[in-house]
Design an enzyme around this catalytic site. Structure first.
Site, short mmCIF file in Angstrom:
data_model
loop_
_atom_site.label_atom_id
_atom_site.label_comp_id
_atom_site.label_asym_id
_atom_site.label_seq_id
_atom_site.Cartn_x
_atom_site.Cartn_y
_atom_site.Cartn_z
N HIS A 100 0.88 -1.17 0.00
CA HIS A 100 0.00 0.00 0.00
C HIS A 100 0.92 1.22 0.00
O HIS A 100 2.01 1.20 0.56
CB HIS A 100 -0.82 0.11 1.28
CG HIS A 100 -1.71 -1.07 1.59
ND1 HIS A 100 -1.24 -2.22 2.15
CD2 HIS A 100 -3.04 -1.23 1.47
CE1 HIS A 100 -2.25 -3.06 2.35
NE2 HIS A 100 -3.36 -2.49 1.94
N ASP A 103 2.19 1.97 3.41
CA ASP A 103 3.13 1.02 4.04
C ASP A 103 4.56 1.51 3.92
O ASP A 103 5.39 1.24 4.78
CB ASP A 103 3.12 -0.35 3.31
CG ASP A 103 1.79 -1.04 3.32
OD1 ASP A 103 0.97 -0.72 4.19
OD2 ASP A 103 1.59 -1.91 2.45
N GLU A 231 -10.72 -6.69 -4.67
CA GLU A 231 -10.52 -7.77 -3.68
C GLU A 231 -11.75 -7.87 -2.78
O GLU A 231 -11.96 -7.03 -1.91
CB GLU A 231 -9.27 -7.47 -2.86
CG GLU A 231 -8.96 -8.58 -1.88
CD GLU A 231 -7.71 -8.30 -1.05
OE1 GLU A 231 -6.73 -7.74 -1.60
OE2 GLU A 231 -7.72 -8.62 0.15
N ASP A 306 -10.40 -11.92 10.68
CA ASP A 306 -9.44 -12.05 9.60
C ASP A 306 -8.04 -12.28 10.16
O ASP A 306 -7.30 -11.33 10.38
CB ASP A 306 -9.50 -10.72 8.81
CG ASP A 306 -8.84 -10.81 7.47
OD1 ASP A 306 -8.63 -11.93 6.99
OD2 ASP A 306 -8.54 -9.75 6.90
C1 XLS Z 1 -7.46 -6.70 4.35
C2 XLS Z 1 -7.04 -6.82 2.97
C3 XLS Z 1 -5.97 -5.86 2.51
C4 XLS Z 1 -5.85 -5.84 1.01
C5 XLS Z 1 -5.09 -4.68 0.47
O1 XLS Z 1 -8.17 -7.53 4.89
O2 XLS Z 1 -6.66 -8.16 2.77
O3 XLS Z 1 -4.75 -6.14 3.11
O4 XLS Z 1 -5.27 -7.02 0.53
O5 XLS Z 1 -5.58 -3.47 0.90
CA CA Z 2 -7.23 -10.62 5.14
CA CA Z 3 -5.74 -9.15 1.07
#
Ligand code: XLS
Ligand code: CA
Ligand code: CA
Length: 440
Positions: A100, A103, A231, A306
């Site tokens: 990101h 990051d 995503e 998660d």
């Molecule tokens: C969070 C997501 C994140 C994405 C990118 O749960 O997985 O890390 O992959 O923003």
């Molecule tokens: Ca995740």
């Molecule tokens: Ca992810």
């Protein structure tokens, strides 16, 4: 100066190796079907988990021991972590990384200052790339950590926030182009809602679509030709996220005329949070021509959040690789380890061991799936199961010859309808056979 002192380049030593700092199943140079395993399996390291995660959780402070922990100047720290990234990937023999914008560089007081910080770090990444084959698999913008995104980014009720998010993605796309990223990811962690009492859902979805169209237009304008990826994730941090799963993301893309520009980045842990298996999400994306890339991790079925564990479950990696091979590979995508070591695994060696374990789990899964597909056992079974559509009435249904009236006529006086067994236990046992015997 080396950062991970004492860690050598990780060799392939084969299945009998007892050294946790060696590969047992992943031999990057092994050629299968005319391509090396490193081409079949484009692994990527996730910058955020590996270089930023400090091991803190809601109940306690950080635990991670990192060679850069004592560096306090934020820009010095940002640069040293880039050095660490390249050394880490080189030692692991992993060719890709993902990050990101936030990051890799600290935020400044204004977006202008933040972008200046980014420019310095991106220059540093590009310097490393001059002498290394390591490159970004994908880039994304973090539009969820800063408090300005409390009510969302593209779906915020506040137009100033929409504008800020747009400017942030504009810069991230410029960076993606500069570093030659193969893909650009949108994950909408705060694109959703907590209650419909204060939410205009229809307007928020329209705004999300407006935003993505602007991104597509700007990418075109600057000549960024990487693949756009959405995503999906059903929840966390937001209670209800719009890109809930593959099916809802695909429906959204179709409704708002975005389909041709986007594929999906499927994450294992997000699938389980949505109440699906990883394979279900991969299959759904694949049969719709939308399987773009994978965030390779593993959830915990006993926990409803998660956890982003490193994936070591061969059963899951096998079924995932089954979909990838059937997809003809991941094309511009790869397998990004969006995974963090457990809070108790706090040494730098644990970072290597976790990646090695996950890489080996996918290499083994790939080989097993390759054998299953090559032998045609599942295909054969499935094709037999649907064979009633290849002849007689079934053939007529598929070819469009039949309607409700002709079908009623066909069944109305039949006294018996026969079915054949689904044989699930037999198939599961067959899969176990392949898993247990894949090396012979
Ligand atoms: C969070 C997501 C994140 C994405 C990118 O749960 O997985 O890390 O992959 O923003
Ligand atoms: Ca995740
Ligand atoms: Ca992810």
């Amino acid at each position: 100066m080396k950062i991970f002192d004492g860690i050598r380049n990780i060799p392939y030593e084969g299945p009998k190796s007892k050294d946790p700092l060696s590969f047992r199943y992943y031999n990057p140079n092994e050629i299968v079907d005319g391509r090396s395993m490193s081409e079949h399996l484009k692994f990527a390291v996730a910058f955020w988990h590996t270089f930023n995660y400090d091991g803190s959780d809601p109940f306690g402070m950080g635990t991670m021991q990192r060679p850069w922990s004592k560096v306090s100047n934020p820009m010095d720290l940002a640069l040293i972590k880039v050095d660490a990234l390249f050394e880490f990937c080189e030692k692991l023999n992993v060719e890709y990384f993902c990050f990101h914008d936030r990051d890799i560089a600290p935020e400044g007081g204004t977006l202008r200052e933040t972008n200046k910080n980014l420019d310095v770090v991106v220059e540093h990444i590009k310097d490393h790339m001059k002498t290394s084959k390591i490159k970004p698999l994908w880039v994304t913008a973090n539009m969820f950590s800063n408090p300005r995104y409390v009510h969302g980014a593209a779906t915020s009720p506040n137009a100033d926030v929409f504008a800020y998010a747009a400017a942030q993605v504009k810069k991230a796309l410029e960076i993606a182009k500069e570093v030659g990223a193969s893909n650009y990811v949108f994950w909408g962690g705060r694109e959703g809602y907590e209650t419909l009492l204060n939410t205009d859902m229809e307007f928020e979805l329209e705004n999300m679509a407006r935003f993505l169209h602007m991104a597509v237009d700007y990418a075109k304008k600057i000549g960024f030709d990487g693949q756009f990826l959405i995503e999906p994730k059903p929840k966390e941090p937001t209670k209800h996220q719009y890109d809930f799963d593959a099916a809802s993301a695909i429906a959204f893309l179709q409704k708002y005329d975005l389909s041709e520009h986007f594929k999906l980045n499927i994450e294992a842990n997000h699938a389980t949070l949505a109440g699906h298996t990883f394979q279900h999400e991969l299959r759904y994306a694949r049969i719709n021509g939308k399987l773009g890339s994978i965030d390779a991790n593993q959830g915990d079925l006993l926990l409803g959040w998660d956890v982003d564990r490193f994936p070591t479950n061969i059963y899951e990696t096998t079924l995932a690789m089954y979909e990838v091979i059937k997809n003809g590979g991941l094309h511009s995508g790869g397998l990004n380890f969006d995974a963090k070591v457990r809070r108790g695994s706090f040494t730098p060696e644990d970072l290597f061991k976790a990646h090695i374990a996950a890489i080996d789990a996918f290499a083994a899964g790939w080989k097993i799936a390759h054998k299953v597909i090559g032998d045609g056992v599942i295909d054969e079974f499935v094709s037999k199961r649907y064979s009633s559509y290849k002849r007689g009435i079934g053939k007529d249904i598929v070819s469009g010859k039949m309607n409700f009236e002709t079908l009623e006529k066909y069944v109305i006086d039949k006294d018996k309808i026969g079915n054949i067994s689904g044989m699930q236990e037999e198939l599961e046992s067959l899969l176990n056979y392949y898993i247990l015997n894949f090396q012979s």
